[in-house]
Design a protein around this motif. Sequence first.
Motif, PDB file in Angstrom:
ATOM      1  N   UNK A  43       4.910 -12.979 -10.553  1.00 21.30           N
ATOM      2  CA  UNK A  43       4.928 -11.586 -10.994  1.00 21.30           C
ATOM      3  C   UNK A  43       3.635 -11.207 -11.716  1.00 21.30           C
ATOM      4  N   UNK A  44       2.755 -12.196 -11.913  1.00 18.52           N
ATOM      5  CA  UNK A  44       1.512 -11.968 -12.646  1.00 18.52           C
ATOM      6  C   UNK A  44       0.293 -12.203 -11.762  1.00 18.52           C
ATOM      7  N   UNK A  45       0.324 -11.648 -10.546  1.00 17.61           N
ATOM      8  CA  UNK A  45      -0.780 -11.865  -9.602  1.00 17.61           C
ATOM      9  C   UNK A  45      -2.125 -11.432 -10.178  1.00 17.61           C
TER      10      UNK A  45
ATOM     11  N   UNK B  78      12.463   5.767   4.102  1.00 12.91           N
ATOM     12  CA  UNK B  78      13.538   5.162   4.885  1.00 12.91           C
ATOM     13  C   UNK B  78      13.103   3.766   5.303  1.00 12.91           C
ATOM     14  N   UNK B  79      13.944   2.770   5.030  1.00 14.41           N
ATOM     15  CA  UNK B  79      13.719   1.412   5.521  1.00 14.41           C
ATOM     16  C   UNK B  79      14.627   1.176   6.714  1.00 14.41           C
ATOM     17  N   UNK B  80      14.075   0.677   7.800  1.00 19.57           N
ATOM     18  CA  UNK B  80      14.907   0.376   8.968  1.00 19.57           C
ATOM     19  C   UNK B  80      15.913  -0.723   8.668  1.00 19.57           C
ATOM     20  N   UNK B  81      15.563  -1.629   7.762  1.00  9.97           N
ATOM     21  CA  UNK B  81      16.423  -2.790   7.503  1.00  9.97           C
ATOM     22  C   UNK B  81      17.056  -2.683   6.127  1.00  9.97           C
ATOM     23  N   UNK B  82      16.554  -3.436   5.153  1.00 10.03           N
ATOM     24  CA  UNK B  82      17.147  -3.493   3.812  1.00 10.03           C
ATOM     25  C   UNK B  82      16.222  -2.822   2.802  1.00 10.03           C
ATOM     26  N   UNK B  83      16.634  -2.873   1.545  1.00  9.27           N
ATOM     27  CA  UNK B  83      15.785  -2.350   0.469  1.00  9.27           C
ATOM     28  C   UNK B  83      14.558  -3.228   0.260  1.00  9.27           C
ATOM     29  N   UNK B  84      14.649  -4.503   0.656  1.00  6.84           N
ATOM     30  CA  UNK B  84      13.502  -5.391   0.576  1.00  6.84           C
ATOM     31  C   UNK B  84      12.998  -5.576  -0.850  1.00  6.84           C
ATOM     32  N   UNK B  85      11.731  -5.983  -0.944  1.00  2.00           N
ATOM     33  CA  UNK B  85      11.141  -6.274  -2.249  1.00  2.00           C
ATOM     34  C   UNK B  85      10.741  -5.021  -3.011  1.00  2.00           C
ATOM     35  N   UNK B  86      10.556  -3.896  -2.293  1.00  3.33           N
ATOM     36  CA  UNK B  86       9.981  -2.711  -2.936  1.00  3.33           C
ATOM     37  C   UNK B  86      10.937  -1.532  -3.051  1.00  3.33           C
TER      38      UNK B  86
ATOM     39  N   UNK C  49      -5.193 -23.524  -5.741  1.00  2.00           N
ATOM     40  CA  UNK C  49      -3.852 -22.997  -5.998  1.00  2.00           C
ATOM     41  C   UNK C  49      -3.467 -22.013  -4.902  1.00  2.00           C
ATOM     42  N   UNK C  50      -2.181 -22.021  -4.554  1.00  2.00           N
ATOM     43  CA  UNK C  50      -1.619 -21.074  -3.589  1.00  2.00           C
ATOM     44  C   UNK C  50      -0.444 -20.366  -4.236  1.00  2.00           C
ATOM     45  N   UNK C  51      -0.450 -19.040  -4.182  1.00  2.32           N
ATOM     46  CA  UNK C  51       0.639 -18.254  -4.756  1.00  2.32           C
ATOM     47  C   UNK C  51       1.148 -17.264  -3.718  1.00  2.32           C
ATOM     48  N   UNK C  52       2.456 -17.062  -3.720  1.00  2.77           N
ATOM     49  CA  UNK C  52       3.044 -16.090  -2.808  1.00  2.77           C
ATOM     50  C   UNK C  52       4.385 -16.559  -2.284  1.00  2.77           C
ATOM     51  N   UNK C  53       5.087 -15.661  -1.649  1.00  4.60           N
ATOM     52  CA  UNK C  53       6.411 -15.949  -1.130  1.00  4.60           C
ATOM     53  C   UNK C  53       6.348 -17.061  -0.086  1.00  4.60           C
TER      54      UNK C  53
ATOM     55  N   UNK D 299       0.827  -1.196   0.000  1.00  3.56           N
ATOM     56  CA  UNK D 299       0.000   0.000   0.000  1.00  3.56           C
ATOM     57  C   UNK D 299       0.865   1.252   0.000  1.00  3.56           C
ATOM     58  N   UNK D 300       2.015   1.217   0.658  1.00  7.00           N
ATOM     59  CA  UNK D 300       2.930   2.354   0.611  1.00  7.00           C
ATOM     60  C   UNK D 300       3.355   2.633  -0.829  1.00  7.00           C
ATOM     61  N   UNK D 301       3.716   1.580  -1.551  1.00 11.71           N
ATOM     62  CA  UNK D 301       4.117   1.745  -2.945  1.00 11.71           C
ATOM     63  C   UNK D 301       2.984   2.341  -3.770  1.00 11.71           C
ATOM     64  N   UNK D 302       1.773   1.840  -3.587  1.00  7.87           N
ATOM     65  CA  UNK D 302       0.636   2.340  -4.354  1.00  7.87           C
ATOM     66  C   UNK D 302       0.343   3.800  -4.007  1.00  7.87           C
ATOM     67  N   UNK D 303       0.494   4.162  -2.737  1.00  4.06           N
ATOM     68  CA  UNK D 303       0.285   5.550  -2.324  1.00  4.06           C
ATOM     69  C   UNK D 303       1.314   6.459  -2.990  1.00  4.06           C
ATOM     70  N   UNK D 304       2.571   6.041  -2.983  1.00  9.69           N
ATOM     71  CA  UNK D 304       3.626   6.838  -3.609  1.00  9.69           C
ATOM     72  C   UNK D 304       3.424   6.940  -5.115  1.00  9.69           C
ATOM     73  N   UNK D 305       2.913   5.876  -5.705  1.00 12.44           N
ATOM     74  CA  UNK D 305       2.672   5.850  -7.147  1.00 12.44           C
ATOM     75  C   UNK D 305       1.655   6.907  -7.555  1.00 12.44           C
TER      76      UNK D 305
END
Length: 366
Positions: A248-250, A19-27, A215-219, A1-7
């Motif tokens: 990548x095609x959810x 700012x990410x407290x940890x890593x760049x992560x997936x986004x 079917x199950x999709x996701x990390x 949702x953060x990504x969509x808000x910024x978009x």
Amino acid sequence: MLFKLLLGLDRSAFHPSVVSLTSMGDFGNRIQALGIPVWALGMKPGMSVPIGLWRLVSHLRTYRPDVVHTWMYHADLIGGLAARIAGVRRLCWGIRSSNMDRGTARWTTLGVRKLCAWMSPWLPDRILLNSHVALQVHAALGYARPAMRVLPNGFDVSRFRPDPDARAAIRSELGIPSEALMVGLVARWDPLKNILGFVEVAGRVLQHLPDAHFVMAGKGLDTNNAQLRAAVAVCYGRDRIRLLGSRLDVPAVMAALDVFVLPSHGEGFPNVIGEAMASGVPCAVTDVGDSAELVGDTGRAVPPGDMAALAQVTMALMNLSADERKLLGQQARERIVRQYELGLVVRLHEDFYRELTGAAGVANGD
């Protein structure tokens, strides 16, 4: 949702930094591709926390944002303290969950939440939540009720939509006939998501509807997950259950479904339900967070943890005629378009930031 808000944020009025407290992560890279600065602190449990805190203070003193909006408990605590030390004028905490207990959450997270509740009357100016249930839960935990406000998640209804071509392509890839009933879950491997509950629902349904497919999709939802693989191996109708892993095609996967099932123990405002509904797919969900409010009368909700009941309502949706199920899916999409369309939700956030600063526009924001 953060990504969509910024978009969708109006970049002529708002100049965000993340700012990410940890890593760049997936986004992180995806956000950077929008032309938005992203800074990863690389924090880990232990001594890196105070070091990361002071690095964040230094960053905020340099950047001088008008608003700091933190997301989730650890960021609320660390980002909130850093913002106040750095002299930021306006601080908004973000809460993205509701139901949590010792069986489904780390003790450190529960401890941080308790500390945040104690700080909430005096540290943040506002507390923004994405569900009404989350507001009730956190008010009961001691969070400052007058500071709380609810803004829902939003959904890109142009990306998530009924798509006959995508439906046909996904089914062809998986070898599932076009007329077969296909039930799905999109989530990450997490105790709160109750992925094994979905396996139980699949087994119960397949005893009555053996020609259906699940079917199950996701990390983490792939054959490398030994616990999940073992659960499927002993499940009735195991040959009808597919583990797709990260996709990548959810939107295409969603469009291929007849019914979407979410068996979570805890949620705030689950994106995947809104995405399924926008795709014209009726949903069977557990009544956690705002899940039941989101589906309304276009789907079915049962008490959390009751997989027998969830299997029953899933079968009820599957047993509808194709036309009845399509009509229900159309009503689900209309509900999302009317109340939760992404552009509408982004404008609500923009208005919130303007209200928070008391200004006609905001120059900077973290």
